[in-house]
Design a protein around this motif. Structure first.
Motif, mmCIF file in Angstrom:
data_model
loop_
_atom_site.group_PDB
_atom_site.id
_atom_site.type_symbol
_atom_site.label_atom_id
_atom_site.label_comp_id
_atom_site.label_asym_id
_atom_site.label_seq_id
_atom_site.Cartn_x
_atom_site.Cartn_y
_atom_site.Cartn_z
ATOM 1 N N ILE A 82 -3.479 0.176 1.375
ATOM 2 C CA ILE A 82 -3.798 -1.248 1.333
ATOM 3 C C ILE A 82 -4.750 -1.666 2.455
ATOM 4 O O ILE A 82 -5.628 -2.503 2.259
ATOM 5 C CB ILE A 82 -2.477 -2.060 1.329
ATOM 6 C CG1 ILE A 82 -1.850 -1.901 -0.055
ATOM 7 C CG2 ILE A 82 -2.702 -3.517 1.681
ATOM 8 C CD1 ILE A 82 -0.421 -2.310 -0.173
ATOM 9 N N GLN A 83 -4.628 -1.052 3.617
ATOM 10 C CA GLN A 83 -5.531 -1.404 4.715
ATOM 11 C C GLN A 83 -6.667 -0.391 4.866
ATOM 12 O O GLN A 83 -7.807 -0.740 5.126
ATOM 13 C CB GLN A 83 -4.755 -1.537 6.031
ATOM 14 C CG GLN A 83 -5.571 -2.137 7.129
ATOM 15 C CD GLN A 83 -4.760 -2.928 8.153
ATOM 16 O OE1 GLN A 83 -5.253 -3.244 9.204
ATOM 17 N NE2 GLN A 83 -3.534 -3.290 7.874
ATOM 18 N N ASP B 194 0.054 4.549 1.076
ATOM 19 C CA ASP B 194 -0.233 3.116 1.066
ATOM 20 C C ASP B 194 -1.650 2.931 1.606
ATOM 21 O O ASP B 194 -1.906 3.089 2.797
ATOM 22 C CB ASP B 194 0.815 2.405 1.941
ATOM 23 C CG ASP B 194 0.599 0.900 1.981
ATOM 24 O OD1 ASP B 194 -0.474 0.434 1.573
ATOM 25 O OD2 ASP B 194 1.515 0.195 2.447
ATOM 26 N N PHE C 257 3.752 0.082 8.258
ATOM 27 C CA PHE C 257 3.833 -1.261 7.680
ATOM 28 C C PHE C 257 3.532 -1.174 6.193
ATOM 29 O O PHE C 257 2.475 -0.685 5.787
ATOM 30 C CB PHE C 257 2.842 -2.230 8.333
ATOM 31 C CG PHE C 257 3.004 -3.638 7.807
ATOM 32 C CD1 PHE C 257 3.981 -4.474 8.321
ATOM 33 C CD2 PHE C 257 2.208 -4.109 6.778
ATOM 34 C CE1 PHE C 257 4.171 -5.760 7.813
ATOM 35 C CE2 PHE C 257 2.383 -5.393 6.256
ATOM 36 C CZ PHE C 257 3.366 -6.217 6.785
ATOM 37 N N HIS C 258 4.479 -1.658 5.354
ATOM 38 C CA HIS C 258 4.252 -1.596 3.914
ATOM 39 C C HIS C 258 4.425 -2.950 3.223
ATOM 40 O O HIS C 258 4.393 -3.022 2.001
ATOM 41 C CB HIS C 258 5.183 -0.558 3.281
ATOM 42 C CG HIS C 258 4.925 0.832 3.772
ATOM 43 N ND1 HIS C 258 3.720 1.478 3.575
ATOM 44 C CD2 HIS C 258 5.693 1.692 4.498
ATOM 45 C CE1 HIS C 258 3.758 2.686 4.129
ATOM 46 N NE2 HIS C 258 4.945 2.836 4.708
ATOM 47 N N GLY C 259 4.635 -4.023 4.002
ATOM 48 C CA GLY C 259 4.750 -5.334 3.370
ATOM 49 C C GLY C 259 6.094 -5.962 3.639
ATOM 50 O O GLY C 259 6.976 -5.362 4.253
ATOM 51 N N SER D 294 -0.113 -8.907 -4.918
ATOM 52 C CA SER D 294 -0.247 -8.700 -3.476
ATOM 53 C C SER D 294 -0.051 -7.232 -3.117
ATOM 54 O O SER D 294 0.346 -6.407 -3.950
ATOM 55 C CB SER D 294 0.832 -9.497 -2.743
ATOM 56 O OG SER D 294 2.100 -8.953 -3.066
ATOM 57 N N GLY D 295 -0.290 -6.943 -1.835
ATOM 58 C CA GLY D 295 -0.078 -5.586 -1.343
ATOM 59 C C GLY D 295 1.389 -5.193 -1.411
ATOM 60 O O GLY D 295 1.735 -4.094 -1.842
ATOM 61 N N ALA D 296 2.263 -6.113 -0.977
ATOM 62 C CA ALA D 296 3.692 -5.785 -0.976
ATOM 63 C C ALA D 296 4.163 -5.436 -2.387
ATOM 64 O O ALA D 296 4.921 -4.483 -2.591
ATOM 65 C CB ALA D 296 4.492 -6.958 -0.421
ATOM 66 N N VAL E 197 3.156 -2.037 -3.362
ATOM 67 C CA VAL E 197 4.063 -1.037 -2.773
ATOM 68 C C VAL E 197 5.375 -0.997 -3.556
ATOM 69 O O VAL E 197 5.886 0.072 -3.902
ATOM 70 C CB VAL E 197 4.321 -1.340 -1.277
ATOM 71 C CG1 VAL E 197 5.451 -0.479 -0.731
ATOM 72 C CG2 VAL E 197 3.054 -1.125 -0.461
ATOM 73 N N GLU F 176 1.298 5.419 5.347
ATOM 74 C CA GLU F 176 -0.089 4.963 5.463
ATOM 75 C C GLU F 176 -0.838 6.170 6.019
ATOM 76 O O GLU F 176 -0.409 6.751 7.021
ATOM 77 C CB GLU F 176 -0.215 3.849 6.492
ATOM 78 C CG GLU F 176 0.367 2.522 6.103
ATOM 79 C CD GLU F 176 0.587 1.687 7.361
ATOM 80 O OE1 GLU F 176 -0.302 0.891 7.696
ATOM 81 O OE2 GLU F 176 1.636 1.828 8.001
ATOM 82 N N LYS G 123 -5.715 -5.941 -0.596
ATOM 83 C CA LYS G 123 -6.699 -6.486 0.346
ATOM 84 C C LYS G 123 -8.134 -6.468 -0.192
ATOM 85 O O LYS G 123 -8.516 -7.374 -0.918
ATOM 86 C CB LYS G 123 -6.611 -5.745 1.679
ATOM 87 C CG LYS G 123 -5.325 -6.078 2.459
ATOM 88 C CD LYS G 123 -5.409 -5.557 3.857
ATOM 89 C CE LYS G 123 -4.132 -5.723 4.655
ATOM 90 N NZ LYS G 123 -3.908 -7.055 5.174
HETATM 91 C C1 LIG Z 1 -0.726 -0.888 4.809
HETATM 92 C C2 LIG Z 1 -0.234 -2.209 4.252
HETATM 93 N N1 LIG Z 1 0.670 -2.200 3.272
HETATM 94 C C3 LIG Z 1 1.117 -3.341 2.717
HETATM 95 C C4 LIG Z 1 0.665 -4.570 3.155
HETATM 96 C C5 LIG Z 1 1.183 -5.834 2.524
HETATM 97 O O1 LIG Z 1 0.174 -6.491 1.825
HETATM 98 P P1 LIG Z 1 0.328 -8.039 1.459
HETATM 99 O O2 LIG Z 1 0.295 -8.796 2.739
HETATM 100 O O3 LIG Z 1 -0.839 -8.322 0.551
HETATM 101 O O4 LIG Z 1 1.643 -8.196 0.756
HETATM 102 C C6 LIG Z 1 -0.280 -4.626 4.191
HETATM 103 C C7 LIG Z 1 -0.752 -5.916 4.696
HETATM 104 O O5 LIG Z 1 -1.171 -6.057 5.823
HETATM 105 C C8 LIG Z 1 -0.745 -3.413 4.748
HETATM 106 O O6 LIG Z 1 -1.639 -3.395 5.752
#
Ligand SMILES: Cc1ncc(COP(=O)(O)O)c(C=O)c1O
Length: 445
Positions: free
Chosen positions: A261-262, A259, A170-172, A142-144, A147, A226, A288
């Protein structure tokens, strides 16, 4: 009966944008969503699902192009790309072809301990679209987790200190990632935290970072950001702050984590958000659109000891890894970075036109297909987002009063026009119920 239309994009040799005919979303009306089947499932979910959040009020059944149909037969234009996870929309032919290969179990293995070709192939494809110095990646679920591992590879066991992140970041939701998340109090309330210091995501950031370091009397373990804040409100970095932060972290020999992820994996029209700002991190996280989580860094940044980083399912879903690789390949082959740029510019232009007509639509903005606008406050934002979904256009909120507009990279001009028409009509429909736009308190991020 559904009609399917094929649109050929000029800049793509192969491409295809197959989608349900527009008129279907016009059949949706506010009182049809959620339909009876969706309603039943949503209610049951609320009763038995421990991880309750606020799902879009409909239950997915099948999709094609930028559209999906719910279990009640309503068809929606998905301008959320399922929170940025569907860069090629639904049922893209290239991805369907990949899926045909995996029609027998097992499709999931204990990936870190039992290596597969898909695992190595995805890492190779991923680092191929990353800066040369970032020549190695670690795959997780996953994203979290991506991170978490970015934090881990940045940690120096000799000098346990603190980490720095940004207001509204936001990092999870795992505890390490959550410690550096500041977008909404509800996400952190009652949970333990790592030593974290926060700095503003504005022009003062480099100066504030210097002051934090001075006050602490020691360097941070890492700074995490981010490049474009997502969940916290689609906040774009003010001119120079990323370079300012990069300069300080270089001087202090502090790892800088981005980060992605988005905002990464092509959404902004570049492979990685940071490439728009000419700043390179020491480590970055992806997930993602990639379909799995990944921590990307120079090979020498990862621990040498076997087992220092691992995960049973990390790099274990053959389907997800094969899809991730095919997504990167397809983005390249179908010139989708260029489509993100072009369609993003068109989308922002159309939103700007709307903001001239509707005084409640504020600050239309975007980079590639990472677009957004604000409403005067949270209540109006939620009201509009709800109305749009019930009129057949799926959008998501972000921050306190933002609506994010993040269609799949294959989106066409016609689909953007369709979404704009529905936003226009929805703003007309709810305007009667709203106080004048200039009567709201000034908002700051
Ligand atoms: C910038 C960012 N980092 C981390 C995450 C966490 O990802 P996940 O929901 O796959 O754990 C998200 C999820 O929205 C995100 O947008």
């Amino acid at each position: 009966m559904l009609r399917v239309e094929t649109i050929l994009r000029e800049d793509s040799p192969t491409v295809i944008n197959v989608h349900f005919f527009f008129s279907y979303i016009m059949e949706i009306d506010v009182d049809k969503v959620p339909g009876p089947k969706s309603k039943k499932l949503l209610e049951k979910n609320k009763r038995i699902n421990g991880g309750w959040s606020l799902p879009v009020p409909t239950v997915y059944s099948e999709g094609e192009g930028c559209y999906f149909k719910d279990v009640d037969g309503n068809v929606f234009l998905d301008f959320s790309s399922q929170i940025a996870t569907k860069p090629l929309g639904y049922s893209h032919p290239a991805l369907n072809k990949v899926l045909e290969k995996y029609d027998e179990a097992p499709v999931k293995l204990a990936g870190q301990d039992f290596l597969t070709e898909e695992h190595v192939d995805l890492i190779e494809e991923l680092i191929d679209v990353s800066p040369p110095r970032l020549n190695s990646a670690f795959l997780v679920n996953s994203g979290a987790e991506a991170v978490e591992n970015a934090l881990k590879v940045s940690m120096d066991s000799e000098t346990v200190s603190y980490g720095v992140s940004f207001n509204n970041a936001f990092h999870g939701r795992t505890l390490g990632a959550l410690s550096f998340t500041n977008s909404k109090p509800v996400q952190k309330k009652g949970f333990w935290s790592f030593p974290a210091r926060n700095i503003p995501f504005d022009k003062s950031a480099p100066e504030v970072l210097k002051k934090v370091i001075e006050k602490e009397g020691k360097e941070p373990c890492f700074v995490i950001a981010e490049v474009i804040q997502g969940e916290g409100g689609y906040n774009f970095p003010p001119e120079g702050i990323l370079k300012g932060i990069r300069k300080i972290t270089r001087e202090k020999d502090t790892p800088l984590i981005f980060d992605e992820i988005q905002c990464g994996m092509g959404r902004t029209g570049e492979w990685w958000g940071f490439q728009n700002y000419d700043v390179e991190p020491d480590v970055f996280s992806s997930a993602k659109a990639l379909q799995v989580g990944a921590t990307v860094a120079p090979k020498e940044s990862f621990p040498e000891d076997p087992g220092a980083l691992s995960s049973t399912w990390g790099g274990g879903s053959l389907v997800d890894m094969a899809l991730g690789k095919e997504i990167i390949k397809t983005i390249r082959e179908e010139n989708l970075l260029s489509n993100c740029k072009k369609m993003g510019e068109y989308l922002v232009k159309r939103l700007e036109e709307l903001s001239e007509k509707h005084s409640h639509l504020l600050d239309p903005r975007g980079l590639g297909l990472m677009c957004a606008f604000d409403l005067p406050d949270k209540e109006v934002r939620d009201h509009l987002a709800n109305h749009l979904v019930r009129k057949g256009v799926i959008v998501l909120g972000a921050g306190q009063r933002t609506i994010r507009i993040i269609p799949p990279y294959i989106v066409s001009k016609e689909e953007i026009d369709e979404a704009i028409r529905v936003i226009d009509e929805s703003l007309d429909a709810i305007r009667e119920e709203l106080p004048p736009a200039d009567s709201y308190a000034e908002h700051t991020i």
